[in-house]
Design a protein around this motif. Structure first.
Motif, PDB file in Angstrom:
ATOM      1  N   ALA A  44       6.834  10.606  -4.563  1.00 28.65           N
ATOM      2  CA  ALA A  44       7.729  11.595  -5.164  1.00 28.65           C
ATOM      3  C   ALA A  44       7.216  12.128  -6.495  1.00 28.65           C
ATOM      4  N   GLU A  45       6.129  11.548  -6.987  1.00 33.61           N
ATOM      5  CA  GLU A  45       5.603  11.938  -8.293  1.00 33.61           C
ATOM      6  C   GLU A  45       4.582  13.057  -8.114  1.00 33.61           C
ATOM      7  N   ILE A  46       4.934  14.251  -8.511  1.00 34.11           N
ATOM      8  CA  ILE A  46       4.058  15.408  -8.333  1.00 34.11           C
ATOM      9  C   ILE A  46       2.795  15.260  -9.182  1.00 34.11           C
ATOM     10  N   GLY A  47       1.649  15.469  -8.543  1.00 33.87           N
ATOM     11  CA  GLY A  47       0.375  15.420  -9.262  1.00 33.87           C
ATOM     12  C   GLY A  47      -0.207  14.039  -9.426  1.00 33.87           C
ATOM     13  N   PHE A  48       0.378  13.033  -8.749  1.00 30.60           N
ATOM     14  CA  PHE A  48      -0.076  11.649  -8.938  1.00 30.60           C
ATOM     15  C   PHE A  48      -1.557  11.500  -8.563  1.00 30.60           C
ATOM     16  N   VAL A  49      -1.910  11.935  -7.355  1.00 37.48           N
ATOM     17  CA  VAL A  49      -3.295  11.781  -6.910  1.00 37.48           C
ATOM     18  C   VAL A  49      -4.230  12.651  -7.736  1.00 37.48           C
ATOM     19  N   ARG A  50      -3.785  13.861  -8.077  1.00 41.27           N
ATOM     20  CA  ARG A  50      -4.625  14.741  -8.894  1.00 41.27           C
ATOM     21  C   ARG A  50      -4.969  14.097 -10.239  1.00 41.27           C
ATOM     22  N   LYS A  51      -3.987  13.439 -10.850  1.00 39.74           N
ATOM     23  CA  LYS A  51      -4.227  12.794 -12.144  1.00 39.74           C
ATOM     24  C   LYS A  51      -5.259  11.680 -12.025  1.00 39.74           C
ATOM     25  N   ILE A  52      -5.151  10.911 -10.935  1.00 39.84           N
ATOM     26  CA  ILE A  52      -6.119   9.832 -10.715  1.00 39.84           C
ATOM     27  C   ILE A  52      -7.523  10.407 -10.526  1.00 39.84           C
ATOM     28  N   LEU A  53      -7.615  11.440  -9.681  1.00 35.28           N
ATOM     29  CA  LEU A  53      -8.935  12.024  -9.399  1.00 35.28           C
ATOM     30  C   LEU A  53      -9.533  12.695 -10.629  1.00 35.28           C
ATOM     31  N   SER A  54      -8.688  13.203 -11.520  1.00 33.92           N
ATOM     32  CA  SER A  54      -9.214  13.814 -12.743  1.00 33.92           C
ATOM     33  C   SER A  54      -9.911  12.770 -13.621  1.00 33.92           C
ATOM     34  N   VAL A  55      -9.408  11.531 -13.578  1.00 32.14           N
ATOM     35  CA  VAL A  55     -10.063  10.445 -14.326  1.00 32.14           C
ATOM     36  C   VAL A  55     -11.451  10.178 -13.742  1.00 32.14           C
ATOM     37  N   ILE A  56     -11.528  10.147 -12.414  1.00 34.55           N
ATOM     38  CA  ILE A  56     -12.822   9.925 -11.756  1.00 34.55           C
ATOM     39  C   ILE A  56     -13.775  11.079 -12.043  1.00 34.55           C
ATOM     40  N   GLU A  57     -13.243  12.291 -11.992  1.00 35.52           N
ATOM     41  CA  GLU A  57     -14.065  13.485 -12.233  1.00 35.52           C
ATOM     42  C   GLU A  57     -14.641  13.478 -13.647  1.00 35.52           C
ATOM     43  N   SER A  58     -13.870  13.002 -14.596  1.00 36.18           N
ATOM     44  CA  SER A  58     -14.335  12.975 -15.983  1.00 36.18           C
ATOM     45  C   SER A  58     -15.558  12.083 -16.165  1.00 36.18           C
ATOM     46  N   GLU A  59     -15.759  11.147 -15.224  1.00 36.00           N
ATOM     47  CA  GLU A  59     -16.937  10.279 -15.264  1.00 36.00           C
ATOM     48  C   GLU A  59     -18.068  10.811 -14.376  1.00 36.00           C
ATOM     49  N   ASN A  60     -17.856  12.028 -13.819  1.00 35.93           N
ATOM     50  CA  ASN A  60     -18.857  12.665 -12.957  1.00 35.93           C
ATOM     51  C   ASN A  60     -19.213  11.794 -11.754  1.00 35.93           C
ATOM     52  N   ILE A  61     -18.170  11.262 -11.109  1.00 36.13           N
ATOM     53  CA  ILE A  61     -18.334  10.358  -9.966  1.00 36.13           C
ATOM     54  C   ILE A  61     -17.602  10.950  -8.770  1.00 36.13           C
ATOM     55  N   SER A  62     -18.197  10.824  -7.585  1.00 35.44           N
ATOM     56  CA  SER A  62     -17.529  11.270  -6.362  1.00 35.44           C
ATOM     57  C   SER A  62     -16.860  10.079  -5.677  1.00 35.44           C
ATOM     58  N   VAL A  63     -15.803  10.376  -4.932  1.00 37.92           N
ATOM     59  CA  VAL A  63     -15.052   9.356  -4.200  1.00 37.92           C
ATOM     60  C   VAL A  63     -15.367   9.490  -2.717  1.00 37.92           C
ATOM     61  N   GLU A  64     -15.672   8.360  -2.065  1.00 38.17           N
ATOM     62  CA  GLU A  64     -16.050   8.394  -0.649  1.00 38.17           C
ATOM     63  C   GLU A  64     -14.837   8.545   0.263  1.00 38.17           C
ATOM     64  N   HIS A  65     -13.800   7.755   0.030  1.00 40.02           N
ATOM     65  CA  HIS A  65     -12.593   7.782   0.856  1.00 40.02           C
ATOM     66  C   HIS A  65     -11.379   7.534  -0.036  1.00 40.02           C
ATOM     67  N   ILE A  66     -10.221   8.049   0.416  1.00 42.59           N
ATOM     68  CA  ILE A  66      -8.973   7.847  -0.327  1.00 42.59           C
ATOM     69  C   ILE A  66      -7.868   7.470   0.656  1.00 42.59           C
ATOM     70  N   PRO A  67      -7.859   6.258   1.156  1.00 45.32           N
ATOM     71  CA  PRO A  67      -6.738   5.830   2.016  1.00 45.32           C
ATOM     72  C   PRO A  67      -5.456   5.741   1.194  1.00 45.32           C
ATOM     73  N   THR A  68      -4.342   6.172   1.808  1.00 49.80           N
ATOM     74  CA  THR A  68      -3.077   6.156   1.073  1.00 49.80           C
ATOM     75  C   THR A  68      -1.959   5.548   1.904  1.00 49.80           C
ATOM     76  N   GLY A  69      -0.948   5.047   1.193  1.00 56.34           N
ATOM     77  CA  GLY A  69       0.322   4.645   1.787  1.00 56.34           C
ATOM     78  C   GLY A  69       1.423   5.358   1.024  1.00 56.34           C
ATOM     79  N   ILE A  70       2.680   5.002   1.290  1.00 61.79           N
ATOM     80  CA  ILE A  70       3.778   5.671   0.589  1.00 61.79           C
ATOM     81  C   ILE A  70       3.725   5.383  -0.914  1.00 61.79           C
ATOM     82  N   ASP A  71       3.439   4.125  -1.260  1.00 64.14           N
ATOM     83  CA  ASP A  71       3.411   3.735  -2.675  1.00 64.14           C
ATOM     84  C   ASP A  71       2.041   3.241  -3.122  1.00 64.14           C
ATOM     85  N   THR A  72       1.029   3.503  -2.322  1.00 59.59           N
ATOM     86  CA  THR A  72      -0.308   2.999  -2.664  1.00 59.59           C
ATOM     87  C   THR A  72      -1.364   4.058  -2.409  1.00 59.59           C
TER      88      THR A  72
END
Length: 440
Positions: A309-337
């Motif tokens: 229900a939190e808008i932008g949750f995943v985007r905020k996490i990925l922005s942290v990764i992007e700031s380190e100039n790192i790519s993510v291979e996979h992003i498995p998700t659940g309702i709260d994970t």
């Protein structure tokens, strides 16, 4: 008239005797008009690839101001090939000019590209084909990506005025005229570029294996040869470590619907593997096409109640990764994970700590955990989406091998299922999956 583009890898260029066999292959089919070559590879166990020798040349050049000593071994290797092929030109003069330019340019990318350049010069003269330097026809953008429009036009323009030609693979030039290389193994991409530019009927990739194998032969003895697979299946398997083709080599030919054929230089009569546009692919009835994987990943597991229900949750996490100039291979998700899967080689301890602190600051998770040294294994096949019980068979096979699954990720296309296991379980897991779907 049909046109075939043939790319020959390093093992196919390793010495004069093999190059003589390559000539027989090319001359056996008049449609084989354009040839792309890699630098000579190993001749035997313990031998050095030319490209590795050239990396040594650059290291010596930076340390001492010249690379005469290291280049002498490169010179001897090419001189031996030239002499045994009875090349009539003064190849020593070509080698002298190459050394001078290496020492003038002082560029690692230029230096390591000279293996393909010198090999193509030799092969072109031996075949009595035109030599086309890819420095003149393959162009990179400033960001290192291929300038496709400019490149395809330049290659097509040259191909229209020569009947037969040899191109060195692996390199081109940027907007400043400086030589740039693709990533290691990039001659596969060069071959695909030429095939696209000349609108080839087929792109033949000649190597030292009988075709694309259903899994790593170092793990399973004599795995099944895949007779046909789609571009999508190839992309999945190549990206996950199946090493027959560079994972990016399909992109130039895919847009033009040009099939790729994997052939064995040492057994040219074998059928090999044909890779076809996904739209033309007809599954042979098997559920799984192949299995491939990689070791050494890190999983960052994040949990937070009402995350969905939190808008932008995943985007905020990925922005942290992007700031380190790192790519993510996979992003498995659940309702709260959500889990972020990243290759270990991109994560220093300092970077990992900064990422964890950044995530805590941005999204205030309830729980965050790091799982290191995870292997990812992809089970790939178009038949999986239409076969009932595929997932059950896969997970039962892994369970019966007494292996604990740390992560599961299935693509929306249902073309693959990726599981994460401990590094030490990697080989046993691949074996278990292979024998489940392909038998003994």
């Amino acid at each position: 008239m049909a046109v075939k583009v043939c790319k020959f890898g390093g093992t196919s260029m390793a010495d004069a005797d093999i190059i003589k066999s390559v000539k027989n292959i090319i001359e056996s089919d008049g449609d084989r008009r354009f040839v792309v070559v890699s630098a000579p590879g190993k001749r035997y166990s313990g031998d050095k690839k030319i490209t590795d020798m050239l990396f040594g040349c650059h290291k010596e050049l930076i340390n001492s101001g010249n690379c005469t000593k290291s280049f002498s071994a490169v010179r001897a290797r090419f001189k031996d090939i030239a002499d045994r092929l009875e090349i009539k030109s003064d190849f020593n003069a070509v080698l002298d000019k190459t050394l001078c330019r290496i020492e003038k340019e002082k560029s690692e990318q230029f230096t390591v590209s000279r293996g393909e350049y010198l090999c193509a010069r030799l092969v072109a003269e031996y075949l009595e084909f035109e030599f086309i330097d890819t420095e003149k026809v393959v162009f990179f953008n400033d960001d290192g990506t291929l300038n496709g429009e400019k490149t395809y036009k330049a290659v097509a323009s040259v191909a229209n005025v020569v009947r037969r030609a040899v191109f060195p693979g692996f390199y081109g030039v940027d907007d400043n005229g400086k030589v740039r290389t693709f990533s290691r193994g990039g001659s596969d991409i060069s071959g695909a570029i030429v095939a696209r530019a000349v609108n080839a009927s087929v792109y033949e990739n000649w190597t030292d294996v009988p075709g694309f194998l259903a899994c790593d032969p170092h793990i399973v003895e004599s795995p099944k040869i895949i007779e046909a697979l789609s571009y999508k299946e190839l992309r999945e398997l190549s990206y996950m470590g199946a090493g027959v083709l560079h994972s990016e080599s399909i992109f130039p030919v895919r847009k033009a619907n040009i099939p790729i054929q994997i052939k064995n230089t040492f057994r040219p009569q074998d059928k090999g593997t044909t890779i076809v546009p996904t739209s033309r692919y007809l599954p042979a009835g098997s559920t799984v096409t192949g299995i491939a994987g990689k070791k050494n990943f890190t999983v960052i597991f994040i949990e937070k109640s009402l995350m969905n229900a939190e808008i932008g949750f995943v985007r905020k996490i990925l922005s942290v990764i992007e700031s380190e100039n790192i790519s993510v291979e996979h992003i498995p998700t659940g309702i709260d994970t959500v889990s972020l899967i990243i290759e270990n080689e991109h994560l220093t301890e300092l970077k990992l700590n900064r990422i964890l602190e950044g995530i805590k600051c941005e999204v205030e998770p309830d729980f965050i955990r790091v799982i290191e040294n995870i292997a990812l294994i992809a089970t790939v096949g178009h038949g999986m989406s239409s076969s009932v019980g595929t997932s059950a068979r896969l997970f039962n096979a892994i369970a019966n091998a007494d292996i604990n699954i740390k992560m599961i990720d299935q693509g929306s296309s249902e073309l693959n299922i990726v599981v994460g296991v401990k590094n030490e379980d990697y080989e046993r897991c691949i074996s278990a999956i292979y024998y489940e779907f392909f038998g003994n």
